[in-house]
Design a protein around this motif. Structure first.
Motif, PDB file in Angstrom:
ATOM      1  N   ILE A  92      -6.151  -7.348  -5.472  1.00  0.00           N
ATOM      2  CA  ILE A  92      -5.497  -6.033  -5.272  1.00  0.00           C
ATOM      3  C   ILE A  92      -6.051  -5.492  -7.274  1.00  0.00           C
ATOM      4  O   ILE A  92      -6.658  -6.073  -7.884  1.00  0.00           O
ATOM      5  CB  ILE A  92      -3.728  -6.254  -6.668  1.00  0.00           C
ATOM      6  CG1 ILE A  92      -2.839  -6.673  -5.458  1.00  0.00           C
ATOM      7  CG2 ILE A  92      -3.940  -4.370  -6.980  1.00  0.00           C
ATOM      8  CD1 ILE A  92      -2.099  -7.226  -5.557  1.00  0.00           C
ATOM      9  N   ASP A  93      -7.225  -4.114  -6.602  1.00  0.00           N
ATOM     10  CA  ASP A  93      -7.627  -3.554  -7.180  1.00  0.00           C
ATOM     11  C   ASP A  93      -7.226  -2.984  -8.980  1.00  0.00           C
ATOM     12  O   ASP A  93      -8.156  -2.848  -9.121  1.00  0.00           O
ATOM     13  CB  ASP A  93      -8.635  -2.317  -6.372  1.00  0.00           C
ATOM     14  CG  ASP A  93      -9.924  -3.629  -5.826  1.00  0.00           C
ATOM     15  OD1 ASP A  93     -10.211  -5.091  -6.124  1.00  0.00           O
ATOM     16  OD2 ASP A  93     -10.033  -2.686  -4.882  1.00  0.00           O
ATOM     17  N   ASN A  94      -5.663  -2.272  -8.306  1.00  0.00           N
ATOM     18  CA  ASN A  94      -5.293  -2.067  -9.763  1.00  0.00           C
ATOM     19  C   ASN A  94      -3.731  -2.582 -10.186  1.00  0.00           C
ATOM     20  O   ASN A  94      -3.224  -2.282  -9.820  1.00  0.00           O
ATOM     21  CB  ASN A  94      -5.312  -0.945  -8.934  1.00  0.00           C
ATOM     22  CG  ASN A  94      -4.005   0.196  -7.777  1.00  0.00           C
ATOM     23  OD1 ASN A  94      -3.790  -1.299  -6.880  1.00  0.00           O
ATOM     24  ND2 ASN A  94      -3.623   0.860  -7.677  1.00  0.00           N
ATOM     25  N   GLY A 128       1.450   2.609  -3.440  1.00  0.00           N
ATOM     26  CA  GLY A 128       0.709   2.586  -4.134  1.00  0.00           C
ATOM     27  C   GLY A 128      -1.218   1.559  -4.858  1.00  0.00           C
ATOM     28  O   GLY A 128      -1.036   1.679  -6.134  1.00  0.00           O
ATOM     29  N   VAL A 129      -0.520   0.760  -3.921  1.00  0.00           N
ATOM     30  CA  VAL A 129      -0.906  -0.549  -4.766  1.00  0.00           C
ATOM     31  C   VAL A 129      -2.332  -1.533  -3.771  1.00  0.00           C
ATOM     32  O   VAL A 129      -1.983  -1.270  -3.079  1.00  0.00           O
ATOM     33  CB  VAL A 129       0.056  -1.686  -4.915  1.00  0.00           C
ATOM     34  CG1 VAL A 129      -0.675  -2.516  -4.917  1.00  0.00           C
ATOM     35  CG2 VAL A 129       1.125  -1.636  -6.390  1.00  0.00           C
ATOM     36  N   ASP A 130      -3.240  -1.322  -4.279  1.00  0.00           N
ATOM     37  CA  ASP A 130      -4.101  -1.512  -3.209  1.00  0.00           C
ATOM     38  C   ASP A 130      -4.651  -2.714  -2.444  1.00  0.00           C
ATOM     39  O   ASP A 130      -5.026  -3.151  -3.585  1.00  0.00           O
ATOM     40  CB  ASP A 130      -5.908  -0.921  -3.919  1.00  0.00           C
ATOM     41  CG  ASP A 130      -5.606   0.681  -3.982  1.00  0.00           C
ATOM     42  OD1 ASP A 130      -5.360   1.139  -3.434  1.00  0.00           O
ATOM     43  OD2 ASP A 130      -6.527   1.199  -5.176  1.00  0.00           O
ATOM     44  N   VAL A 131      -4.677  -3.347  -1.984  1.00  0.00           N
ATOM     45  CA  VAL A 131      -4.438  -4.457  -1.963  1.00  0.00           C
ATOM     46  C   VAL A 131      -5.122  -5.237  -0.262  1.00  0.00           C
ATOM     47  O   VAL A 131      -5.244  -4.215   0.718  1.00  0.00           O
ATOM     48  CB  VAL A 131      -3.210  -5.771  -1.547  1.00  0.00           C
ATOM     49  CG1 VAL A 131      -2.248  -4.762  -0.264  1.00  0.00           C
ATOM     50  CG2 VAL A 131      -2.994  -6.717  -0.911  1.00  0.00           C
ATOM     51  N   GLU A 132      -6.120  -6.448  -0.846  1.00  0.00           N
ATOM     52  CA  GLU A 132      -7.048  -6.396   0.325  1.00  0.00           C
ATOM     53  C   GLU A 132      -6.892  -8.119   0.849  1.00  0.00           C
ATOM     54  O   GLU A 132      -6.803  -8.912  -0.629  1.00  0.00           O
ATOM     55  CB  GLU A 132      -8.275  -5.690   0.308  1.00  0.00           C
ATOM     56  CG  GLU A 132      -9.284  -6.679   1.362  1.00  0.00           C
ATOM     57  CD  GLU A 132     -10.986  -6.265   0.608  1.00  0.00           C
ATOM     58  OE1 GLU A 132     -11.829  -6.752   1.598  1.00  0.00           O
ATOM     59  OE2 GLU A 132     -11.184  -6.031  -0.093  1.00  0.00           O
ATOM     60  N   PRO A 164       1.011  -1.322   0.098  1.00  0.00           N
ATOM     61  CA  PRO A 164       0.241   0.061   0.055  1.00  0.00           C
ATOM     62  C   PRO A 164       0.650   0.923  -0.114  1.00  0.00           C
ATOM     63  O   PRO A 164       0.260   2.638  -0.686  1.00  0.00           O
ATOM     64  CB  PRO A 164      -0.574  -0.255   0.844  1.00  0.00           C
ATOM     65  CG  PRO A 164      -1.070  -1.640   1.772  1.00  0.00           C
ATOM     66  CD  PRO A 164       0.246  -1.863   1.256  1.00  0.00           C
TER      67      PRO A 164
END
Length: 342
Positions: free
Chosen positions: A97-99, A84-88, A81
């Motif tokens: 990862i959404d992006n 800049g990586v959206d991780v859940e 994160p």
């Protein structure tokens, strides 16, 4: 501060030890009833954001199993994160990862990590453990660029890494730019963990076994050399591990590392015959932990006998899984210590 047991560090450096040290990958977590209770209330990311709680989860297996090292409880996704990586982390799936990365422009958008600002809780957990709580070394870790890239390109776990490999072959310039960004993140993150108190550092390349030797040499080895050369300056033992990557063990041996981690597919004896002379770590198949004790003991003896003439750290060939009885791990650690006593 308690008296420090440095057997693991000495074995990692190839020095004489009184017995073979042991620790288990994923020793903190899913197989422990205390941990499952915590997980009813908190997610993985929530635990790692609370240094007191995270330190408790990290040190629990050391106290319960009498292992010779602790490994920091966190996920390889923890630093993403901050660049800049959206991780859940989705239950039953893993990191999502959404992006996902699709183009050179996506790679260029990635930022840099500043550990003190972005992941202070990781560093605070390390300080708490190493300054006050542990009497064994703490292993810090990070995910390797290929494995991190595979999540970032696929958008989540994959069985075949087709998108990742296609990106690597079709967009070599973007690929190497991504490797450089991830190397910079890994080096900065690793150095911060060591500065905070981690006394060894492991890189997990969980999925790199999907590549053949030639592609590893071309697309991955240069970035791994850069990472380990920079981390070497910190003077702590460096460990490399991956799963299903026995064909790459000699490539790892060439890297400026101290310990070559083996999964259960490559026997220590065969690794030695292939010219691997550094300390090896491994490599009981974790599935054997569900077998009757006499089977576990026999398999552990085989591994210890193969490792006894050279430096060896006993471990599993991959992580402990939820169905394993904690008492088995405790009994196995005691057996390793006893059987290997010199």
């Amino acid at each position: 501060m308690k008296q420090m047991n440095d057997t693991f560090l000495r074995a990692a450096r190839g020095e004489e030890t009184d017995y073979t040290p042991v620790w288990y990958m994923r020793q903190a977590g899913r197989s422990q009833p205390e941990y499952r209770k915590i997980k009813e209330k908190y997610s993985l990311f929530e635990i790692t954001h609370q240094p007191e709680l995270c330190a408790y989860v990290t040190r629990l297996p050391v106290e319960q199993y009498d292992v010779d090292a602790a490994i920091l409880y966190k996920d390889i996704m923890s630093p993403l994160p901050s660049i800049g990586v959206d991780v859940e982390i989705k239950s039953g799936i893993g990191p999502v990862i959404d992006n996902p990365i699709r183009t050179t422009a996506d790679v260029e958008k990635l930022g840099e990590i500043n550990p003190e600002l972005d992941v202070p809780y990781v560093l605070d957990t390390i300080k708490l453990l190493t300054q006050e709580q542990l009497s064994v070394p703490l292993i810090g870790f990070a995910g390797a660029p290929f494995t991190m890239a595979s999540y970032m390109i696929e958008g989540g776990p994959s069985k075949n890494y087709n998108k990742t490999k296609a990106f690597m072959y079709a967009e070599p310039q973007a690929w190497f730019a991504l490797m450089d960004k991830l190397a910079a993140m890994t080096i900065t993150y690793g150095k911060a963990q060591i500065k905070a108190g981690a006394s060894a550092f492991q890189i997990f390349d969980s999925w790199v076994g999907a590549l053949n030797v030639q592609d590893y040499r071309t697309f991955i080895k240069p970035v791994m050399e850069r990472i380990f050369n920079e981390l070497k300056e910190e003077n702590v033992p460096l460990i490399m591990f991956g799963v299903g990557a026995s064909h790459l063990a000699n490539e790892w041996h060439d890297l400026p590392i101290d310990v070559v981690g083996l999964d259960w597919r490559l026997p220590i004896k065969e690794a030695r015959e292939r010219g691997i002379s550094k300390t090896v770590m491994g490599n009981l198949d974790p599935a054997i932990l569900l077998a009757p004790w006499d089977v576990i003991e026999e398999k552990a003896k085989e591994i210890l006998d193969q490792g006894k003439d050279l430096s060896h750290i006993f471990n599993l060939g991959h992580g402990v899984f939820p169905q394993v009885n904690p008492d088995t791990l405790k009994r196995l650690a005691a057996f390793v210590h006893e059987y290997s006593a010199r």
